[in-house]
Design a protein around this motif. Structure first.
Motif, PDB file in Angstrom:
ATOM      1  N   SER A  50       7.517  23.470  13.599  1.00 42.57           N
ATOM      2  CA  SER A  50       6.770  23.317  14.855  1.00 42.57           C
ATOM      3  C   SER A  50       5.883  22.081  14.820  1.00 42.57           C
ATOM      4  O   SER A  50       5.703  21.413  15.836  1.00 42.57           O
ATOM      5  N   ALA A  51       5.336  21.768  13.649  1.00 41.73           N
ATOM      6  CA  ALA A  51       4.525  20.555  13.509  1.00 41.73           C
ATOM      7  C   ALA A  51       5.385  19.322  13.767  1.00 41.73           C
ATOM      8  O   ALA A  51       4.971  18.403  14.492  1.00 41.73           O
ATOM      9  N   TYR A  84     -11.245  22.179   4.909  1.00 38.38           N
ATOM     10  CA  TYR A  84     -10.889  22.524   3.546  1.00 38.38           C
ATOM     11  C   TYR A  84      -9.532  23.204   3.471  1.00 38.38           C
ATOM     12  O   TYR A  84      -9.260  23.935   2.549  1.00 38.38           O
ATOM     13  N   GLU A  85      -8.698  22.945   4.457  1.00 35.01           N
ATOM     14  CA  GLU A  85      -7.323  23.413   4.368  1.00 35.01           C
ATOM     15  C   GLU A  85      -6.424  22.200   4.260  1.00 35.01           C
ATOM     16  O   GLU A  85      -6.819  21.088   4.619  1.00 35.01           O
ATOM     17  N   ASP A  86      -5.237  22.414   3.769  1.00 34.51           N
ATOM     18  CA  ASP A  86      -4.320  21.312   3.548  1.00 34.51           C
ATOM     19  C   ASP A  86      -3.521  21.020   4.816  1.00 34.51           C
ATOM     20  O   ASP A  86      -3.512  21.819   5.753  1.00 34.51           O
ATOM     21  N   TYR A  87      -2.848  19.873   4.841  1.00 36.24           N
ATOM     22  CA  TYR A  87      -2.113  19.409   6.015  1.00 36.24           C
ATOM     23  C   TYR A  87      -0.670  19.107   5.645  1.00 36.24           C
ATOM     24  O   TYR A  87      -0.405  18.514   4.601  1.00 36.24           O
ATOM     25  N   TYR A  88       0.246  19.471   6.551  1.00 33.62           N
ATOM     26  CA  TYR A  88       1.646  19.090   6.374  1.00 33.62           C
ATOM     27  C   TYR A  88       1.798  17.579   6.476  1.00 33.62           C
ATOM     28  O   TYR A  88       1.149  16.926   7.306  1.00 33.62           O
ATOM     29  N   GLU A 127      10.434  25.898  -1.817  1.00 31.44           N
ATOM     30  CA  GLU A 127       9.317  25.053  -1.378  1.00 31.44           C
ATOM     31  C   GLU A 127       9.914  23.713  -0.966  1.00 31.44           C
ATOM     32  O   GLU A 127       9.993  22.795  -1.765  1.00 31.44           O
ATOM     33  N   ASN A 128      10.329  23.637   0.279  1.00 36.22           N
ATOM     34  CA  ASN A 128      11.071  22.472   0.760  1.00 36.22           C
ATOM     35  C   ASN A 128      10.256  21.531   1.641  1.00 36.22           C
ATOM     36  O   ASN A 128      10.807  20.568   2.173  1.00 36.22           O
ATOM     37  N   CYS A 129       8.978  21.817   1.823  1.00 38.29           N
ATOM     38  CA  CYS A 129       8.115  20.953   2.629  1.00 38.29           C
ATOM     39  C   CYS A 129       6.929  20.507   1.776  1.00 38.29           C
ATOM     40  O   CYS A 129       6.745  21.003   0.669  1.00 38.29           O
ATOM     41  N   ALA A 130       6.160  19.569   2.296  1.00 38.39           N
ATOM     42  CA  ALA A 130       5.063  19.011   1.501  1.00 38.39           C
ATOM     43  C   ALA A 130       3.759  19.023   2.283  1.00 38.39           C
ATOM     44  O   ALA A 130       3.745  18.935   3.515  1.00 38.39           O
ATOM     45  N   GLU A 131       2.679  19.118   1.524  1.00 34.67           N
ATOM     46  CA  GLU A 131       1.330  19.102   2.086  1.00 34.67           C
ATOM     47  C   GLU A 131       0.482  18.110   1.303  1.00 34.67           C
ATOM     48  O   GLU A 131       0.796  17.774   0.157  1.00 34.67           O
ATOM     49  N   ASP A 145       7.383  27.735   6.063  1.00 34.31           N
ATOM     50  CA  ASP A 145       6.922  28.685   7.082  1.00 34.31           C
ATOM     51  C   ASP A 145       5.436  29.010   6.978  1.00 34.31           C
ATOM     52  O   ASP A 145       4.918  29.826   7.742  1.00 34.31           O
ATOM     53  N   ILE A 146       4.730  28.380   6.066  1.00 32.28           N
ATOM     54  CA  ILE A 146       3.279  28.549   5.994  1.00 32.28           C
ATOM     55  C   ILE A 146       2.671  27.883   7.225  1.00 32.28           C
ATOM     56  O   ILE A 146       3.112  26.826   7.663  1.00 32.28           O
ATOM     57  N   VAL A 147       1.637  28.498   7.773  1.00 29.50           N
ATOM     58  CA  VAL A 147       0.975  27.971   8.957  1.00 29.50           C
ATOM     59  C   VAL A 147      -0.220  27.122   8.505  1.00 29.50           C
ATOM     60  O   VAL A 147      -1.104  27.620   7.801  1.00 29.50           O
TER      61      VAL A 147
END
Length: 159
Positions: A50-51, A84-88, A127-131, A145-147
């Motif tokens: 969605s991002a 203090y949260e991470d970003y895609y 774990e196929n995406c990065a932050e 699928d983590i929000v």
């Protein structure tokens, strides 16, 4: 001679004004400029897919981070927001496990700022995406699928 100076000052002001707003205008001024690109730091959390779609809808893409300088600028910007949260970011290995590419170009990462031991498929979980970690500026591979929040990037609009 006076007319020349007035014309010079007016011309200079026009150039400064035109250059001051080269990123898309928003009510909350969330587009920020660095070098030849504009960056959007979302305040909304969503999945990676969605991002990616949200970025595409506004003429941009999930951020590709191509240098230490760019990574450091993004890291400092995130720290200035005190989130203090991470970003895609736009790196993924969904097509070929273990080969992270930038989604906007399909190019393999030439620059990376992975945490020690990353990417790692922690506990066998896909774990196929990065932050990007807001505190350290380092990257981690995570499930898609983590929000979470995300960063979009687009070229500066030249007028």
């Amino acid at each position: 001679m006076t007319n020349f100076w007035i014309l010079t000052v007016v011309s200079s002001l026009c150039v400064v004004t035109a250059q001051a707003n080269r990123c898309p205008p928003t009510d909350d001024d969330r587009w920020k400029e660095f070098r030849d690109s504009c960056y959007f730091f979302s305040e909304r959390s969503t999945t990676w897919r969605s991002a990616k779609e949200s970025c595409s809808e506004n003429g941009s893409h999930l951020v590709d981070i191509l240098s230490w300088e760019e990574n450091e600028w993004i890291h400092q910007r995130l720290n200035s927001y005190r989130y203090y949260e991470d970003y895609y970011i736009g790196a993924t290995d969904q097509q070929h496990e273990g080969l992270f590419i930038w989604t906007n170009s399909g190019d393999a990462l030439e620059y990376g700022n992975w945490n020690d031991g990353e990417p790692n498929q922690h506990l066998g979980t896909p774990e196929n995406c990065a932050e990007i970690d807001t505190r350290s500026g380092r990257w981690n591979d995570i499930p898609c699928d983590i929000v979470m929040r995300f960063i979009c990037k687009r070229p500066i609009t030249r007028k």
